[in-house]
Design a protein around this motif. Structure first.
Motif, PDB file in Angstrom:
ATOM      1  N   LEU A  12      10.835  -0.627  -2.144  1.00 51.02           N
ATOM      2  CA  LEU A  12      10.707  -1.837  -3.145  1.00 51.02           C
ATOM      3  C   LEU A  12      10.120  -3.090  -2.233  1.00 51.02           C
ATOM      4  CD1 LEU A  12      14.456  -2.164  -4.795  1.00 51.02           C
ATOM      5  CD2 LEU A  12      12.286  -1.530  -5.974  1.00 51.02           C
ATOM      6  N   VAL A  13       9.052  -3.376  -2.663  1.00 49.27           N
ATOM      7  CA  VAL A  13       8.332  -4.198  -1.946  1.00 49.27           C
ATOM      8  C   VAL A  13       8.251  -6.136  -2.627  1.00 49.27           C
ATOM      9  CG1 VAL A  13       5.797  -4.745  -1.100  1.00 49.27           C
ATOM     10  CG2 VAL A  13       6.555  -2.484  -1.234  1.00 49.27           C
ATOM     11  N   ILE A  14       8.739  -6.839  -1.826  1.00 51.33           N
ATOM     12  CA  ILE A  14       8.651  -8.109  -2.227  1.00 51.33           C
ATOM     13  C   ILE A  14       7.432  -8.814  -1.923  1.00 51.33           C
ATOM     14  CG2 ILE A  14       9.786 -10.544  -2.333  1.00 51.33           C
ATOM     15  CD1 ILE A  14      12.465  -9.052  -1.807  1.00 51.33           C
ATOM     16  N   GLU A  15       6.496  -9.090  -2.856  1.00 48.79           N
ATOM     17  CA  GLU A  15       5.074  -9.501  -2.439  1.00 48.79           C
ATOM     18  C   GLU A  15       4.643 -10.220  -3.390  1.00 48.79           C
ATOM     19  OE1 GLU A  15       1.904  -7.079  -0.345  1.00 48.79           O
ATOM     20  OE2 GLU A  15       1.888  -6.492  -2.258  1.00 48.79           O
ATOM     21  N   ASN A  16       3.777 -11.405  -3.404  1.00 48.22           N
ATOM     22  CA  ASN A  16       3.366 -12.303  -4.334  1.00 48.22           C
ATOM     23  C   ASN A  16       4.472 -12.705  -5.326  1.00 48.22           C
ATOM     24  OD1 ASN A  16       0.807 -12.162  -2.820  1.00 48.22           O
ATOM     25  ND2 ASN A  16       0.331 -10.277  -4.001  1.00 48.22           N
ATOM     26  N   LYS A  17       5.609 -13.122  -4.740  1.00 48.90           N
ATOM     27  CA  LYS A  17       6.580 -13.510  -5.677  1.00 48.90           C
ATOM     28  C   LYS A  17       7.093 -12.535  -6.945  1.00 48.90           C
ATOM     29  CE  LYS A  17       6.084 -17.650  -3.846  1.00 48.90           C
ATOM     30  NZ  LYS A  17       7.033 -17.973  -2.946  1.00 48.90           N
ATOM     31  N   ARG A  18       6.998 -11.087  -6.424  1.00 52.89           N
ATOM     32  CA  ARG A  18       7.373  -9.863  -7.413  1.00 52.89           C
ATOM     33  C   ARG A  18       8.131  -9.076  -6.508  1.00 52.89           C
ATOM     34  NH1 ARG A  18       5.068 -12.548 -10.943  1.00 52.89           N
ATOM     35  NH2 ARG A  18       3.828 -11.918 -12.753  1.00 52.89           N
ATOM     36  N   ILE A  19       9.103  -8.188  -7.017  1.00 53.16           N
ATOM     37  CA  ILE A  19       9.502  -7.212  -6.459  1.00 53.16           C
ATOM     38  C   ILE A  19       8.786  -6.013  -7.368  1.00 53.16           C
ATOM     39  CG2 ILE A  19      11.693  -5.822  -5.859  1.00 53.16           C
ATOM     40  CD1 ILE A  19      13.211  -8.197  -6.083  1.00 53.16           C
ATOM     41  N   LYS A  20       8.376  -5.066  -6.295  1.00 50.40           N
ATOM     42  CA  LYS A  20       7.670  -3.817  -7.223  1.00 50.40           C
ATOM     43  C   LYS A  20       8.151  -2.463  -6.424  1.00 50.40           C
ATOM     44  CE  LYS A  20       3.383  -3.765  -4.621  1.00 50.40           C
ATOM     45  NZ  LYS A  20       2.123  -3.742  -4.780  1.00 50.40           N
ATOM     46  N   ARG A  21       8.457  -1.654  -7.268  1.00 54.62           N
ATOM     47  CA  ARG A  21       8.639  -0.088  -6.781  1.00 54.62           C
ATOM     48  C   ARG A  21       7.349   0.665  -6.399  1.00 54.62           C
ATOM     49  NH1 ARG A  21      12.811   4.016  -7.536  1.00 54.62           N
ATOM     50  NH2 ARG A  21      11.892   5.923  -7.925  1.00 54.62           N
ATOM     51  N   VAL A  22       7.443   1.320  -5.353  1.00 53.70           N
ATOM     52  CA  VAL A  22       6.394   1.854  -4.757  1.00 53.70           C
ATOM     53  C   VAL A  22       6.756   3.364  -4.546  1.00 53.70           C
ATOM     54  CG1 VAL A  22       4.834   2.015  -2.775  1.00 53.70           C
ATOM     55  CG2 VAL A  22       5.364   0.088  -3.669  1.00 53.70           C
ATOM     56  N   GLU A  23       6.201   4.410  -5.127  1.00 58.30           N
ATOM     57  CA  GLU A  23       6.405   5.685  -4.861  1.00 58.30           C
ATOM     58  C   GLU A  23       6.200   6.403  -3.756  1.00 58.30           C
ATOM     59  OE1 GLU A  23       8.462   6.975  -7.239  1.00 58.30           O
ATOM     60  OE2 GLU A  23       8.473   5.212  -8.417  1.00 58.30           O
ATOM     61  N   THR A  24       6.134   5.754  -2.626  1.00 60.67           N
ATOM     62  CA  THR A  24       5.805   6.085  -1.334  1.00 60.67           C
ATOM     63  C   THR A  24       6.587   5.773  -0.096  1.00 60.67           C
ATOM     64  OG1 THR A  24       3.775   4.823  -0.564  1.00 60.67           O
ATOM     65  CG2 THR A  24       3.120   6.664  -1.930  1.00 60.67           C
ATOM     66  N   GLY A  25       6.429   6.257   1.122  1.00 57.48           N
ATOM     67  CA  GLY A  25       7.066   5.834   2.270  1.00 57.48           C
ATOM     68  C   GLY A  25       6.153   4.572   2.924  1.00 57.48           C
ATOM     69  N   LEU A  26       6.497   4.137   4.196  1.00 54.41           N
ATOM     70  CA  LEU A  26       6.040   2.971   4.350  1.00 54.41           C
ATOM     71  C   LEU A  26       4.490   3.286   5.029  1.00 54.41           C
ATOM     72  CD1 LEU A  26       6.141  -0.140   5.406  1.00 54.41           C
ATOM     73  CD2 LEU A  26       7.029   0.623   7.377  1.00 54.41           C
ATOM     74  N   GLN A  27       4.386   4.274   5.421  1.00 53.09           N
ATOM     75  CA  GLN A  27       2.981   4.576   6.411  1.00 53.09           C
ATOM     76  C   GLN A  27       1.937   4.873   5.015  1.00 53.09           C
ATOM     77  OE1 GLN A  27       3.126   7.556   9.037  1.00 53.09           O
ATOM     78  NE2 GLN A  27       0.772   7.671   9.453  1.00 53.09           N
ATOM     79  N   GLU A  28       2.386   5.367   4.214  1.00 57.04           N
ATOM     80  CA  GLU A  28       1.558   5.737   2.959  1.00 57.04           C
ATOM     81  C   GLU A  28       1.269   4.446   2.364  1.00 57.04           C
ATOM     82  OE1 GLU A  28       1.927   9.265   0.352  1.00 57.04           O
ATOM     83  OE2 GLU A  28       3.757   9.804   1.698  1.00 57.04           O
ATOM     84  N   TYR A  29       2.018   3.687   2.146  1.00 59.92           N
ATOM     85  CA  TYR A  29       1.857   2.271   1.652  1.00 59.92           C
ATOM     86  C   TYR A  29       0.866   1.362   1.961  1.00 59.92           C
ATOM     87  CZ  TYR A  29       3.083  -2.392  -0.326  1.00 59.92           C
ATOM     88  OH  TYR A  29       2.758  -3.485  -0.564  1.00 59.92           O
ATOM     89  N   GLU A  30       1.142   1.255   3.449  1.00 56.13           N
ATOM     90  CA  GLU A  30       0.357   0.552   4.382  1.00 56.13           C
ATOM     91  C   GLU A  30      -0.981   0.996   4.191  1.00 56.13           C
ATOM     92  OE1 GLU A  30       3.186  -1.806   7.273  1.00 56.13           O
ATOM     93  OE2 GLU A  30       2.062  -0.194   8.152  1.00 56.13           O
ATOM     94  N   GLU A  31      -1.337   2.572   4.257  1.00 54.90           N
ATOM     95  CA  GLU A  31      -2.571   2.970   4.288  1.00 54.90           C
ATOM     96  C   GLU A  31      -3.312   2.752   3.121  1.00 54.90           C
ATOM     97  OE1 GLU A  31      -1.878   7.245   4.927  1.00 54.90           O
ATOM     98  OE2 GLU A  31      -1.710   6.847   7.147  1.00 54.90           O
ATOM     99  N   SER A  32      -2.634   2.614   1.769  1.00 55.49           N
ATOM    100  CA  SER A  32      -3.066   2.341   0.553  1.00 55.49           C
ATOM    101  C   SER A  32      -3.656   0.858   0.513  1.00 55.49           C
ATOM    102  CB  SER A  32      -2.182   2.864  -0.515  1.00 55.49           C
ATOM    103  OG  SER A  32      -1.253   1.861  -0.514  1.00 55.49           O
ATOM    104  N   LYS A  33      -2.716  -0.020   1.157  1.00 56.05           N
ATOM    105  CA  LYS A  33      -3.127  -1.492   1.411  1.00 56.05           C
ATOM    106  C   LYS A  33      -4.211  -1.546   2.066  1.00 56.05           C
ATOM    107  CE  LYS A  33      -0.587  -4.548   0.565  1.00 56.05           C
ATOM    108  NZ  LYS A  33      -0.808  -5.742  -0.573  1.00 56.05           N
ATOM    109  N   MET A  34      -4.522  -1.022   3.202  1.00 58.63           N
ATOM    110  CA  MET A  34      -5.737  -1.087   3.909  1.00 58.63           C
ATOM    111  C   MET A  34      -7.124  -0.596   3.158  1.00 58.63           C
ATOM    112  SD  MET A  34      -4.371   0.152   7.550  1.00 58.63           S
ATOM    113  CE  MET A  34      -6.097  -0.026   8.249  1.00 58.63           C
ATOM    114  N   LYS A  35      -6.846   0.472   2.449  1.00 58.03           N
ATOM    115  CA  LYS A  35      -7.885   0.953   1.496  1.00 58.03           C
ATOM    116  C   LYS A  35      -8.353  -0.259   0.529  1.00 58.03           C
ATOM    117  CE  LYS A  35      -7.367   5.906   2.062  1.00 58.03           C
ATOM    118  NZ  LYS A  35      -6.733   7.091   1.485  1.00 58.03           N
TER     119      LYS A  35
END
Length: 574
Positions: free
Chosen positions: A496-519
């Motif tokens: 569950l990521v709190i970002e840009n004034k929203r709580i959103k559900r992400v279906e991956t772990g931290l490493q995959e999420y950060e890699e997708s953010k970098m992409k």
């Protein structure tokens, strides 16, 4: 590298308890050293010795430069700052460093206090103050406690650029792996040195343990062989002594020389026994291999009935606001039974507030937060100040029945807490010990949802790793707030990521999420560059045309307006 500080044969004890015995090491400019060991091993005491805050009982600590400037971050996060003084002296650097650490809350003229700043923000401000002093030696005691990942990554980056030396006490394995090239371990009052980062230290420690186990086994087999030989010699010697001591009987012994022969044989056996025993003692005095010390296995027992439905938690349009301060809004997400959720976001984003909403300690501003009425939730907060400090640990647990009391004592023992600690008021316990008390309190309850708010703060590294292993077998639902990157990566496969004034559900772990953010960021940069290239081409085209058009004409005016708009858009994209 130039040596800047030398520690020689330092000893210190508190009362009858030895803390450090015969500690010696050198610190060279540029070295980054991680200091590890169980809670209570003496890490913070060593820091205070290096600072000069306390004196050793014997031995010496020598600064090889009289002008050596030391920056010290204590473990406590009760920091204050006089804003007016800082504004006069070094405000520009302070606010630059604070800004890069992600400290966005404004600091008023009244100063930053416990009332206006969170634990993470106070810690960042203290780090910013240390940075402005341009130290040559940094002594950091748990610098990443309460710090979000942005702050951790900034500190990693700054330590890479820092040309001085640093000694860092940290239970954050990711942080140690990224920053240090040596590990000093305090164990049984001694200091052991290891080359490499934390992961390298764990591998080398295991290798040394395995080698010592083999050497000890080999030595024990040799001792057994010699002891068996000595036992046989003793039997022969005793027999020879008996034969030599028999009375001379003409019917049994007609040769007078046989008695003397048995005496000589007995004496020879005695000499052989002495020789073998002496040789064994000499070898052990020179090359004795101590029995390897098994690491204490910290056991956490979790129970859950596992009989819940699929969705146990659901938010629709969830909004939380304090006056004009909006934490998050219009948030939609859900949590299923058995999921392991990492709750991430920068300091001040609203992670702890959301947990309080789950626990019905905070209300929603708008929207709904539904949870199954049958849920039993256990919560471990990051604060230990709410414990009754005058009570003992066992009084606080308030257990009934011999079996439950025995189980609690066993868990405490497995976590390295001695029996004597359980009968002392909790105000006398360390932060790590108080956290253990809270953990045992949770372990003794039955629950199916476990909420952990910075559960590894103040826990030493062995306890963190054992807790990970045990939580991996927990069949209930986990919701974890942690700035320990390895802890989140190991346990949580959803976020569950709190970002840009929203709580959103992400279906991956931290490493995959950060890699997708970098992409995404890389794709966004590429897209922006393409837009800028198109704008520049059009601007160049218009500049060529406008120079050939009459200034008084309508066409000139139109091209001039378009140029202004395009140049403004280019500045915004840049």
């Amino acid at each position: 590298m130039t040596m800047i500080l030398q520690v020689k044969q330092v000893n210190i004890s508190f009362g009858e308890r030895d803390i450090l015995k015969d500690i010696s090491f050198d610190i060279r400019n540029g070295e980054k050293i991680g200091l590890v060991g169980w809670n209570g091993a003496g890490k913070t005491t060593l820091m205070k010795l290096l600072m000069g805050a306390i004196e050793p009982d014997s031995g010496s600590i020598t600064k090889l430069s009289a002008s050596l400037k030391v920056g010290y971050l204590p473990q406590s996060t009760d920091y204050t700052i006089n804003t007016d003084q800082e504004m006069m002296e070094e405000a520009k650097e302070l606010f630059r460093a604070a800004s890069e650490l992600g400290l966005v809350q404004s600091i008023t003229r009244d100063g930053a206090s416990s009332d206006t700043l969170s634990g993470g923000e106070k810690l960042k401000l203290a780090l910013a103050k240390i940075w402005t002093q341009s130290p040559q030696l940094l002594l950091l005691d748990e610098p990443t406690n309460h710090m979000d990942m942005k702050g951790v990554n900034w500190l990693v980056s700054e330590l890479h650029k820092f040309t001085g030396a640093a000694i860092i006490i940290s239970h954050d394995r990711y942080f140690l792996d990224k920053t240090v090239s040596q590990i000093y371990e305090i164990e049984d009052c001694k200091l052991l040195e290891y080359e490499g980062n934390y992961s390298g230290y764990r591998q080398e420690k295991q290798r040394r343990f395995d080698q010592q186990t083999r050497d000890y086994g080999k030595q024990q087999r040799k001792i057994k062989l010699i002891e068996d030989q000595v036992a046989n010699l003793k039997q022969w010697s005793e027999k020879a002594h008996r034969e030599a001591g028999k009375r001379d009987n003409p019917g049994e012994r007609k040769q007078m020389g046989l008695k003397e022969f048995e005496r000589v044989k007995a004496k020879k056996k005695d000499n052989q026994i002495k020789s073998k025993t002496k040789r064994l003692e000499l070898e052990l005095s020179k090359h004795k291999v101590e029995k390897p010390k098994e690491e204490v296995q910290v056991q956490f027992d979790f129970e859950t009935d596992g009989k819940r439905g699929k969705r146990i938690l659901e938010a629709k349009g969830l909004t939380k606001q304090y006056g004009e301060r909006l934490l998050f809004e219009k948030s939609h997400f859900y949590v299923k039974h058995g999921e392991r959720i990492g709750l991430i976001g920068e300091n001040g984003a609203g992670k702890t507030t959301f947990i309080k909403m789950l626990l019905e300690q905070e209300s929603t501003t708008k929207g709904s937060l539904w949870k199954s009425a049958s849920l039993k939730i256990a919560y471990l907060s990051q604060e230990v100040s709410d414990l009754p400090m005058d009570k003992t640990a066992m009084e606080y647990l308030d257990l009934i029945g011999w079996e439950r009391v025995s189980k609690a004592r066993t868990i405490f023992a497995n976590m390295g807490m001695k029996e004597e600690k359980l009968t002392k008021p909790m105000r006398t316990l360390s932060l790590g010990e108080k956290t253990r008390v809270k953990l045992v309190h949770i372990i003794m309850r039955e629950y199916d949802v476990l909420i952990l708010d910075e559960p590894t703060n103040h826990l030493d590294l062995p306890s963190r790793e054992q807790m990970e292993a045990t939580l991996s077998t927990f069949t209930g639902t986990l919701i974890v707030i942690s700035h320990d990157r390895y802890f989140i990566e190991k346990l949580c496969d959803k976020l569950l990521v709190i970002e840009n004034k929203r709580i959103k559900r992400v279906e991956t772990g931290l490493q995959e999420y950060e890699e997708s953010k970098m992409k995404e960021a890389s794709s966004s940069v590429k897209e922006t560059r393409e837009k800028v290239a198109v704008l520049e081409a059009r601007i160049t085209e218009l500049l060529g045309k406008i120079s050939m058009v009459d200034r008084a004409s309508e066409a000139y005016s139109d091209m001039d307006d378009e140029l202004l708009k395009l140049m403004q858009l280019k500045r915004e994209l840049a």
